[in-house]
Write an enzyme that holds these catalytic residues in place. Structure first.
Site, PDB file in Angstrom:
ATOM      1  N   GLY A   1     -36.243  19.252  -1.022  1.00  0.00           N
ATOM      2  CA  GLY A   1     -37.124  19.949  -0.551  1.00  0.00           C
ATOM      3  C   GLY A   1     -37.121  19.765   0.826  1.00  0.00           C
ATOM      4  O   GLY A   1     -36.237  19.469   1.577  1.00  0.00           O
ATOM      5  N   SER A   2     -38.607  19.617   1.635  1.00  0.00           N
ATOM      6  CA  SER A   2     -38.786  19.694   3.027  1.00  0.00           C
ATOM      7  C   SER A   2     -38.455  18.345   3.545  1.00  0.00           C
ATOM      8  O   SER A   2     -38.454  18.149   4.889  1.00  0.00           O
ATOM      9  CB  SER A   2     -40.226  20.126   3.472  1.00  0.00           C
ATOM     10  OG  SER A   2     -40.380  21.376   2.657  1.00  0.00           O
ATOM     11  N   THR A   3     -38.432  17.302   2.677  1.00  0.00           N
ATOM     12  CA  THR A   3     -38.197  15.959   3.121  1.00  0.00           C
ATOM     13  C   THR A   3     -37.010  15.833   4.205  1.00  0.00           C
ATOM     14  O   THR A   3     -36.673  14.892   4.940  1.00  0.00           O
ATOM     15  CB  THR A   3     -37.741  14.957   2.189  1.00  0.00           C
ATOM     16  OG1 THR A   3     -36.960  15.374   1.195  1.00  0.00           O
ATOM     17  CG2 THR A   3     -39.020  14.878   1.128  1.00  0.00           C
TER      18      THR A   3
END
Lengths: 379, 624
Positions: free
Chosen positions: B322-324
């Site tokens: 994801g956005s990590t």
């Protein structure tokens, strides 16, 4: 000519200086050999029993009692022995019957007779002496070699006690007693033809015998054929005994240093398997000395046998001697793995009162037959 | 008494005596021959047999190395286990003795059956047979009180592995289990002659050789009963080396305390050394179960538990990042020259590939407005990264991102971790025999699609950000020089800038983890991530309340703390927990506070009573 030779032989004999044994009854050579053997026995027992002084003491008592009985017997006249033979035999046979009917067992066999007020008593031991004497008694009633009918009756005399002992069941003892009876017949001049057919008969009866054997007896025979087949079970004794003997080598591991015996790998090391302790601790040298000692005893006893001047004495003495030798052979043969494990002690060395005393009594009888030479030839 | 032909009789019997003598002589020679064969010819063979009889070479198991945490707290210990053994040869009545044992300390049908099994297997006479294991001192006293009545019963004490914090450390330290045939084929048989256990997972497995030590040998003289009479010589075993881990039991306990009964994984690393400070995977299990020999019922229950307690989520859980990974993607974009810090885009709330109808939605339906890289990181703008990814193209993104360690196991002494998937054109062709579609590049820009990572991969990748350009490999055991690799950037100052923007994720009002960073007395840096589990249709709106739990989003967070000189890197995954900012962010904050404030970055020891209470709670969770 034969009569003359006979007479002159008698004369020559009567002029001979009186032998020690003739005067005092005891044959010093045989006595000395037996004492050496017993001393050797005590030393080995010390090692085999794990330095158990109580056991040494008890065995010494056995030796003392046996030796006393032996010497006492030499004072008994041969004629007396001859006369009591049928009665002793009858008594022994009755006792065997009593064992079958009221005996107490040890290890699944009835061998002992517990009579109130008497020490525990194994009638088959008495029979070991009574049977050959009885057969000799019967055969010497007529000139030797025996007639067919007498041989037949002798066989019945043998078969009777042997049968009762087989039923106990004690195959080893019954075979040895049968052998002692057979030795009398052999010495009495049993014809080779008859012996040959007996051997053939024996071989033919092997399968029957096998069928009649108890399981433990069959196992022993099977184990003999291949001791490795059950190394932790029935083959254990034989394998450990052979290992003890073999690892002893020429010079042995030294007194009290036999690992097989001292670490208790060897079963029955103070009784039936004591010879393995000798072999392990004293090696081949010790075994050769032991075998020579027995050979000397055998030789001396056979000389005495040949010297006895009456057939009864000769037959009894010869049978006692040969039976003694058979004990030696069977014991060492079983320990070294050429015969099945049959529970025969090493004569005069294995721990055990009954065996020691009865063997020494046997030698007493043998010597008694000697002593009578003078008395009889003087008549 | 009659004299019947005494002379002929004498000749006859004398003849027979001579014949008998010859027979005896023959038998004597036979005996002597046999003795020559046994005692001279075959002597050597019997000497060997006799030595083998009495001398046993007994292997002596080396004591296994102990495992301690960074504060010296024992995590794996060896404690003697008392066992009741029986020598059947010395027993007159086995059943009676077993009945006594049963009456006094209990003997289950299972134990009884096992005893008879062992009894029937081939063994030396007088070898004792195990009756019952894991005796308490009280059990032993119950038997020993009149032990003279039962000479066949004895006790023996063998060391057994013990994990004082079995639940807390199960996934990190691993456990010992019975050495199986496959493992036996791999090890030196003589080394393991006295050992029947083997490290199955974790540190126990990775450092098996070090922990095991070298086997010792004892030449002992035994008697026929197998009883040792004396030790003739002894080569002492070399004990296995003790290991000190980077693991911090306090941080580990804190991780489990915060996870509570939520499914998830937390990996904490020291970015300076690569040391793994904590590795939690919840639910967990008791490592001691496997050492003692787990019952098949208990094992089946663990295996069939839908929450997968045996599954190591920290190492093997493969989640979309994801956005990590946006900070890393941003740096890659900068390095490739696709974007600059000053570049801005307009975000209408979605992205469209040229000439394609399909809209790739931002998490914010109405869009972020005017967005530059800093804002895209702080607010986690999807549209910005859709655009950047397409500009860069998957063929440039994938190799650049692999520098952060994605797509392969992390290595070092971390064993059994997953590789994750770093999608690329080649990967897709190999995997599906299919061409790469441009739309797949779009969603790769926000760490979705084929892309999966393990929590430990995320932690390792984050060390590069914490160290401003130096990736450090993870390491359980101390005493090994850090394995570092720098990631070259055209403008190295971008590392510092990106770290600053990650600070603002927590410490600026618009940051996705502003709530988690609120009122902090020190600065942290991080990045939230919300990984979609179920694909959404064109215009579907995700609604956590109507989505089944196992299809809800995973909440993720990566970060480091303190921001300027980090001593802690964290990667957090909460399965199906929802938004990364609201769910995983507070977890990060709590662990960071514990480490930086409570523990003064690890310089203060943990409160062991509290650690024990966390361990006890984990046990209670497991009980029903």
């Amino acid at each position: 000519m034969s009569a003359l030779t006979d007479r002159s032989a008698g004369q020559i004999e009567s002029f001979r200086p009186k032998r020690f044994s003739a005067r005092y009854g005891v044959d010093p050579v045989l006595l000395l050999l037996l004492l050496v053997l017993m001393g050797f026995g005590l030393a080995i027992l010390y090692s085999a029993s794990g330095q158990n002084m109580a056991m040494i003491l008890r065995q010494s008592v056995h030796y003392a009692v046996g030796s006393a009985a032996m010497i006492a017997l030499t004072f008994v006249r041969r004629d007396t022995l001859y006369q009591v033979t049928p009665f002793v035999f009858a008594f022994a046979a009755l006792m065997l019957l009593a064992v079958l009917l009221l005996g107490t067992g040890a290890k699944g066999a009835q061998r002992w007779l517990d009579l109130p007020g008497l020490p525990r008593f194994q009638p088959s031991e008495l029979m070991k002496l009574a049977l050959p004497a009885m057969v000799a008694w019967w055969l010497t009633r007529r000139p030797l070699p025996p007639r067919a009918l007498d041989v037949l009756i002798a066989f019945v005399l043998v078969a009777l006690p042997v049968g009762m002992i087989v039923i106990q069941p004690d195959l080893g003892t019954s075979l040895l007693i049968a052998a002692s009876g057979f030795f009398v017949l052999f010495l009495a001049g049993l014809s080779w033809k008859l012996m040959g057919s007996l051997v053939a008969l024996g071989l033919a009866s092997l399968p029957v015998l096998w069928a009649l054997m108890y399981d433990y007896q069959k196992r022993r025979v099977m184990t003999l054929l291949d001791p490795t087949s059950d190394p932790l079970g029935a083959g254990w004794n034989t394998l450990q005994a052979m290992t003890a003997l073999g690892s002893g080598g020429i010079n042995g591991k030294g007194f009290l240093s036999g690992t097989q015996a001292q670490l208790k790998f060897l079963p029955e090391s103070h009784t039936d398997f004591i010879v393995a302790v000798i072999g392990e601790e004293f090696g081949f040298v010790g075994m050769a000395i032991l075998v020579c000692l027995y050979a000397l005893i055998l030789a001396r006893a056979l000389v005495l046998t040949a010297r006895a001047d009456h057939s009864f004495g000769r037959l009894v003495s010869g049978s006692i001697t040969l039976t003694f030798f058979i004990y030696v052979f069977v014991n060492i043969g079983m320990v070294s793995g050429i015969l099945p494990v049959v529970g025969v002690p090493l004569p005069l060395v294995s721990y055990g009162g009954t065996s020691v005393v009865s063997l020494l009594i046997g030698f007493g009888i043998l010597m008694a037959m000697q002593r009578s030479n003078r008395v009889l030839s003087g008549e | 008494m009659q004299y019947n032909h005494p002379r002929t009789e004498r000749i006859l019997t004398t003849q027979r005596v001579i014949i008998a003598s010859l027979g005896c002589l023959a038998l004597l020679l036979l005996l002597l021959g046999r003795l020559v064969w046994l005692q001279i010819v075959e002597h050597d063979r019997f000497v060997t047999a006799s030595e083998r009889n009495r001398i046993q070479v007994v292997p002596v198991a080396p004591p296994r190395g102990l495992i301690r945490d960074r504060q010296g707290i024992l995590l794996a210990d060896n404690r003697p286990e008392l066992r009741l053994v029986l020598t059947p040869e010395e027993s007159a009545d086995l059943e009676a003795v077993l009945a006594v044992v049963d009456a006094r300390i209990g003997l289950s049908g299972d134990e009884r059956a096992q005893f008879y099994n062992r009894l029937q297997s081939r063994r030396r006479p007088y070898d004792p047979v195990v009756v019952k294991t894991q005796l308490s001192d009280q059990d032993a006293a119950m038997i020993a009180v009149d032990g003279y009545r039962f000479p066949e019963l004895q006790f023996d004490a063998t060391p057994r592995r013990e994990y004082p914090y079995g639940h807390l450390t199960a996934h990190a330290v691993g456990y010992l289990g019975r050495l199986n045939a496959e493992e036996l084929g791999r090890v030196s048989e003589s080394q393991y002659a006295a050992t029947d256990v083997y490290g199955k997972l974790g540190v126990e497995r990775a450092h098996e050789e070090t922990l095991h030590g070298d086997v010792g040998l004892e030449r002992v003289e035994t008697n026929a009963r197998g009883r040792i009479m004396r030790v003739m010589s002894r080569d002492d075993p070399a004990p296995g080396a003790d290991l000190t881990l980077h693991l911090d039991l306090g941080l580990q306990a804190k991780a489990y305390e915060i996870l509570g009964d939520r499914r998830g994984a937390i990996v904490a690393m020291d970015p300076r050394t690569g040391g793994i400070l904590a590795l939690a995977s919840q639910p967990t299990f008791d490592a001691n179960l496997f050492v003692r020999g787990i019952s098949s019922v208990a094992y089946q229950a663990l295996q069939e538990d839908p929450a997968l307690p045996l599954f190591n989520r920290a190492l093997r859980g493969q989640y979309p990042p994801g956005s990590t990974i946006k900070p890393m993607l941003g740096l890659v974009g900068l390095d490739l020259g696709v974007i600059r810090w000053s570049d801005r885009i307009q975000d209408p709330g979605f992205f469209q590939l040229p000439g394609v109808e399909r809209r790739y939605r931002d998490w914010k339906r109405w869009g972020h407005g005017t967005v530059d890289l800093a804002k895209a990181v702080i607010e986690s703008c999807d549209t910005y990264f859709y655009d950047m990814a397409v500009e860069a193209g998957i063929d440039r993104l994938a190799p650049a991102m692999s520098l952060f360690g994605f797509g392969k196991p992390v290595g070092q002494d971390v064993i059994g971790d997953g590789a994750g998937i770093l999608p690329s054109r080649e990967w897709k062709r190999a995997q599906f025999r299919q061409a790469w579609f441009p739309g797949e590049t779009v969603i790769a820009g926000i760490g979705q699609g084929y892309w999966t990572t393990t929590p430990i991969q995320l932690a390792v990748a984050t060390t590069a950000l914490a160290n401003r350009g130096t990736l450090v490999a993870p390491q359980f055991v101390q005493g090994i020089a850090p394995v570092q690799r720098s990631i070259p950037l055209a403008t190295p100052a971008d590392w510092e800038r990106m770290a600053r923007e990650m600070e603002r994720v927590l410490h600026s009002p618009g940051g996705t983890a502003a709530g988690a960073g609120k009122d902090a007395s020190y600065r942290m840096a991080g990045k939230t991530g919300t990984a979609q589990v179920a694909g959404l249709g064109q215009d579907e709106v995700y609604d956590a309340t109507t989505t089944p739990e196992h299809l809800r989003d995973h909440a993720l967070f990566v970060g480091f703390s303190p921001a300027a000189e980090p001593s802690l890197v964290l990667a957090i995954v909460l399965e199906n927990a929802g938004s990364g900012g609201s769910q995983a962010g507070p977890v990060f904050r709590a662990l960071s506070d514990y480490w930086v404030l409570d523990r003064q970055q690890g310089s203060l020891p943990p409160d062991l009573a509290w650690v024990a209470s966390v361990e006890a709670q984990l046990q209670q969770v497991e009980a029903p």
